[in-house]
Design an enzyme around this catalytic site. Structure first.
Site, PDB file in Angstrom:
ATOM      1  N   SER A   1      19.954   3.533   3.841  1.00  0.00           N
ATOM      2  CA  SER A   1      19.326   4.704   4.439  1.00  0.00           C
ATOM      3  C   SER A   1      20.263   5.893   4.505  1.00  0.00           C
ATOM      4  CB  SER A   1      18.824   4.376   5.856  1.00  0.00           C
ATOM      5  OG  SER A   1      19.913   4.090   6.705  1.00  0.00           O
TER       6      SER A   1
ATOM      7  N   THR B   1      18.350   7.352   9.127  1.00  0.00           N
ATOM      8  CA  THR B   1      19.373   8.344   9.417  1.00  0.00           C
ATOM      9  C   THR B   1      20.400   7.777  10.380  1.00  0.00           C
ATOM     10  OG1 THR B   1      17.660  10.031   9.272  1.00  0.00           O
ATOM     11  CG2 THR B   1      19.675  10.658  10.412  1.00  0.00           C
TER      12      THR B   1
ATOM     13  N   THR C   1      21.910  11.417   6.002  1.00  0.00           N
ATOM     14  CA  THR C   1      20.875  10.504   5.521  1.00  0.00           C
ATOM     15  C   THR C   1      20.692  10.620   4.015  1.00  0.00           C
ATOM     16  OG1 THR C   1      18.562   9.846   5.845  1.00  0.00           O
ATOM     17  CG2 THR C   1      19.030  12.181   5.821  1.00  0.00           C
TER      18      THR C   1
ATOM     19  N   ARG D   1      12.405  16.812  -1.567  1.00  0.00           N
ATOM     20  CA  ARG D   1      11.937  16.737  -0.176  1.00  0.00           C
ATOM     21  C   ARG D   1      13.122  16.785   0.775  1.00  0.00           C
ATOM     22  NH1 ARG D   1      13.040  12.958   4.288  1.00  0.00           N
ATOM     23  NH2 ARG D   1      11.289  13.152   5.722  1.00  0.00           N
ATOM     24  N   ILE D   2      12.964  17.552   1.842  1.00  0.00           N
ATOM     25  CA  ILE D   2      13.969  17.640   2.898  1.00  0.00           C
ATOM     26  C   ILE D   2      13.302  17.283   4.212  1.00  0.00           C
ATOM     27  CG2 ILE D   2      15.590  19.135   4.130  1.00  0.00           C
ATOM     28  CD1 ILE D   2      16.330  18.701   1.213  1.00  0.00           C
TER      29      ILE D   2
ATOM     30  N   THR E   1      15.655  10.620  14.668  1.00  0.00           N
ATOM     31  CA  THR E   1      15.519   9.658  13.587  1.00  0.00           C
ATOM     32  C   THR E   1      14.045   9.394  13.364  1.00  0.00           C
ATOM     33  OG1 THR E   1      16.226   7.470  12.808  1.00  0.00           O
ATOM     34  CG2 THR E   1      15.673   7.663  15.135  1.00  0.00           C
ATOM     35  N   GLY E   2      13.691   8.950  12.170  1.00  0.00           N
ATOM     36  CA  GLY E   2      12.298   8.663  11.888  1.00  0.00           C
ATOM     37  C   GLY E   2      11.698   9.635  10.890  1.00  0.00           C
TER      38      GLY E   2
END
Length: 343
Positions: A84, A203, A221, A231-232, A254-255
């Site tokens: 990750s 992350t 991450t 993608r960000i 996070t997530g």
């Protein structure tokens, strides 16, 4: 007969003894009082334990919090078994490993890199952006060009294990983020998870307070597995994935980053702490904002926040069960806490 000189000496001695007594008592009181728990470092997920340990090497020697968080997140960035973050991270749908990171110090200085390829430690490039340029963010090829100019070496971030997992995913090319993938082992029902690996697409966010009481934070991450190229998420966005206010505290997330960005989550947590919320209460309120805006979406995603205030108090809250975080201070070196959740 009243002796004024003796009286004054006795009063001064009593005052001194009382002050010593208060100081001794204060050292035994919990962090909910005026005692500041410092130095301290906290980070997201169980793998934050190893990261905290390296950050503590800096903090325990009266080092600066900024150096601690940078050194701390180097650990997962270089760990190929952690898919990750950094080296070995799962690629985007085109098979490219792109990294995002940001860093922020006690003075409000910050730097970030977005969609950076081929560099082992994006957090250190982010710090160079902060210290060597007038900018806050560099992205893509420009970020890579800058990193190479600063002496960073170009490497292949796609490991054989991650490449194998990506090729397996291509058979269906189904993009479906799995909640709390960090705490789940591989099974045949989820081919986008790597055999024997608990960490897949998330992350590490880290916040530290040093012995001087100054705060800094870092977030890094490889982003969502098999994302669209370019993608960000929230991780490199100051105010979303990370925010530090040296007067108040710091927060990280996070997530699913899209929902954090929509709510400027970490900034919100810090501002709530400014209003008097505890770290956990502030994290909970930020989560509730996401749930309130998109209740149906929230049922199927994970977002968690982690915060530390200037007293050294910490707390977390997540949408779904399973979010954990690691704590390291003078009393606890490898503590892992399960964060509270809405569902």
């Amino acid at each position: 007969m009243f002796n004024r000189r003796k009286f004054l000496k006795a009063s001064a001695l009593s005052t001194a003894l009382l002050a010593i007594g208060k100081k001794s008592i204060a050292n035994t009181l919990p962090s909910s009082t005026n005692v500041i728990n410092k130095p301290i470092v906290i980070s997201t997920w169980d793998f934050g334990v190893a990261a905290n340990a390296d950050a503590w090497k800096v903090l325990s020697k009266n080092g600066r919090a900024l150096d601690a968080v940078e050194q701390g997140v180097w650990v997962p960035e270089a760990d190929e078994s952690n898919q990750s973050v950094g080296y070995g991270g799962l690629p985007d749908r085109d098979g490219k490993v792109t990294l995002d990171a940001c860093i922020m110090d006690e003075l409000g200085n910050c730097g970030a890199v977005l969609a950076l390829e081929h560099i082992l430690h994006p957090i250190s490039v982010a710090r160079k952006v902060m210290e060597k340029t007038p900018h806050v963010m560099l992205a893509g090829d420009g970020a890579l060009q800058f990193a190479l100019e600063q002496g960073f070496k170009k490497i292949n971030l796609l490991t054989p294990a991650s490449e194998k997992a990506w090729k397996e995913w291509l058979k269906t090319a189904k993009y479906e983020p799995v909640i709390n993938i960090e705490n789940k082992l591989y099974d045949k029902a989820a081919p986008n998870k790597l055999p024997g690996n608990k960490y897949n697409h998330d992350t590490i966010g880290m916040i530290a307070m040093d012995a001087q009481g100054n705060l800094s934070g870092a977030c890094t991450t490889s982003g969502m597995a098999y994302k669209l190229h370019g993608r960000i998420g929230d991780s490199p966005i100051i105010g979303a994935g990370l925010y530090i206010d040296n007067e108040i505290g710091g927060a990280t997330s996070t997530g699913v980053g899209e929902e954090v960005v929509r709510n400027v989550g970490s900034f919100l947590v810090v501002e709530l702490m400014r209003q008097g919320y505890s770290p956990e209460e502030a994290c909970k309120e930020a989560v509730m904002r996401i749930i309130k805006k998109k209740p149906e979406t929230a049922k199927n995603i994970q977002v968690g926040f982690l915060a530390l205030n200037k007293k050294g108090e910490y707390g977390a809250y997540a949408i779904q069960k399973g979010f954990s975080y690691a704590v390291c201070d003078s009393q606890k070196q490898d503590l892992v806490i399960k964060g509270k959740s809405y569902y």
